[in-house]
Enzyme design. Structure first.
Site, PDB file in Angstrom:
ATOM      1  N   ASP A  14       0.700  -1.269   0.011  1.00 21.39           N
ATOM      2  CA  ASP A  14       0.024  -0.051  -0.028  1.00 21.39           C
ATOM      3  C   ASP A  14       0.694   1.312   0.110  1.00 21.39           C
ATOM      4  OD1 ASP A  14      -2.067  -1.845   0.145  1.00 21.39           O
ATOM      5  OD2 ASP A  14      -2.864  -1.205   2.007  1.00 21.39           O
ATOM      6  N   LYS A 117      -7.026  -4.970  -3.206  1.00 18.09           N
ATOM      7  CA  LYS A 117      -7.809  -5.323  -2.011  1.00 18.09           C
ATOM      8  C   LYS A 117      -8.871  -4.298  -1.718  1.00 18.09           C
ATOM      9  CE  LYS A 117      -4.311  -3.823   1.080  1.00 18.09           C
ATOM     10  NZ  LYS A 117      -4.992  -3.185   2.154  1.00 18.09           N
ATOM     11  N   CYS A 161      -2.198  -2.533   7.683  1.00 17.25           N
ATOM     12  CA  CYS A 161      -2.113  -3.255   6.371  1.00 17.25           C
ATOM     13  C   CYS A 161      -0.698  -4.214   6.818  1.00 17.25           C
ATOM     14  CB  CYS A 161      -2.188  -2.605   5.523  1.00 17.25           C
ATOM     15  SG  CYS A 161      -4.076  -1.666   5.265  1.00 17.25           S
TER      16      CYS A 161
END
Length: 217
Positions: A14, A117, A161
């Site tokens: 991310d 995701k 995450c």
């Protein structure tokens, strides 16, 4: 005995505009300035040059995603609600599909594949392996296709995450190495808790990238 290079993969988590100070992101994590993004890119290039396949995760939310406070009347950012029997933090809208904030900030040529995701509007999705409803991403399939046994993980954010991806990777059967200085966390206490939880689950925590340690751990 050192593992073969082709059995080790890298998951960059991310590193997207909305999570960085570099892009004044809607959910920018502290310390994610230009120097941080450059360090991540340089180290990722080093790993690619060493022969490791590189994978990325990418938050890719629809505008009506359940984690956005704007989709809950009367709620404020960072309020916590009950959702599917669990606590759900309400975040500012971030990483909305096909917006600049969802863009991965590293050279796209570094990545063998990207696992998106958070696409189901009903469930949050911190882990690169599955959402909170248990629906799997492509990540495990991608790693299996490359015969990966060990994964190196880093990115944003340590306490959300990265933690969830590392723990799910370990639970799925991978040996996991977490690189601390290539991560940034939302808060010091939750980041420290995440580190302790990862260590307790057998995840190796390295302060910085050390190719020799990675190959022999």
């Amino acid at each position: 005995m050192a593992r073969k290079t082709e059995e080790i993969g890298v998951i960059v988590i991310d590193v997207q505009g909305d999570f960085t100070e570099l892009r004044n992101g809607s959910l920018a994590v502290g310390g994610t300035d230009e120097a941080y993004v450059n360090a991540v890119e340089e180290n990722t290039k080093k790993l690619k040059q060493a022969g490791f396949p590189i994978f990325a995760t990418q938050d890719w939310h629809p505008a009506n995603h359940v984690s956005f406070f704007t989709n809950h009347q009367g709620k404020k950012v960072f309020d916590v609600i009950k959702l599917h029997g669990k606590d759900q933090i309400l975040w500012p809208p971030h990483c909305v599909q096909n917006t600049p904030g969802a863009e991965i900030l590293l050279d796209k040529k570094l990545f063998k594949a990207v696992a998106k995701k958070g696409m189901d509007p009903r469930y949050d999705s911190y882990s690169g392996f599955q959402d909170d409803g248990g629906k799997k991403t492509d990540m495990n399939k991608l790693l299996k296709e490359d015969h990966i046994k060990k994964v190196i993980v880093y990115g944003i954010a340590t306490d959300y995450c990265v933690r969830a991806t590392a723990i799910d990777a370990s639970a799925t059967g991978y040996k996991v190495i977490f690189i601390k200085n290539l991560c940034r966390g939302v808060a010091p206490d939750t980041s420290q808790n995440a580190l302790e939880e990862m260590k307790a689950k057998g995840i190796v925590v390295l302060d910085d990238l050390d190719l020799e340690k990675i190959k022999t751990e």
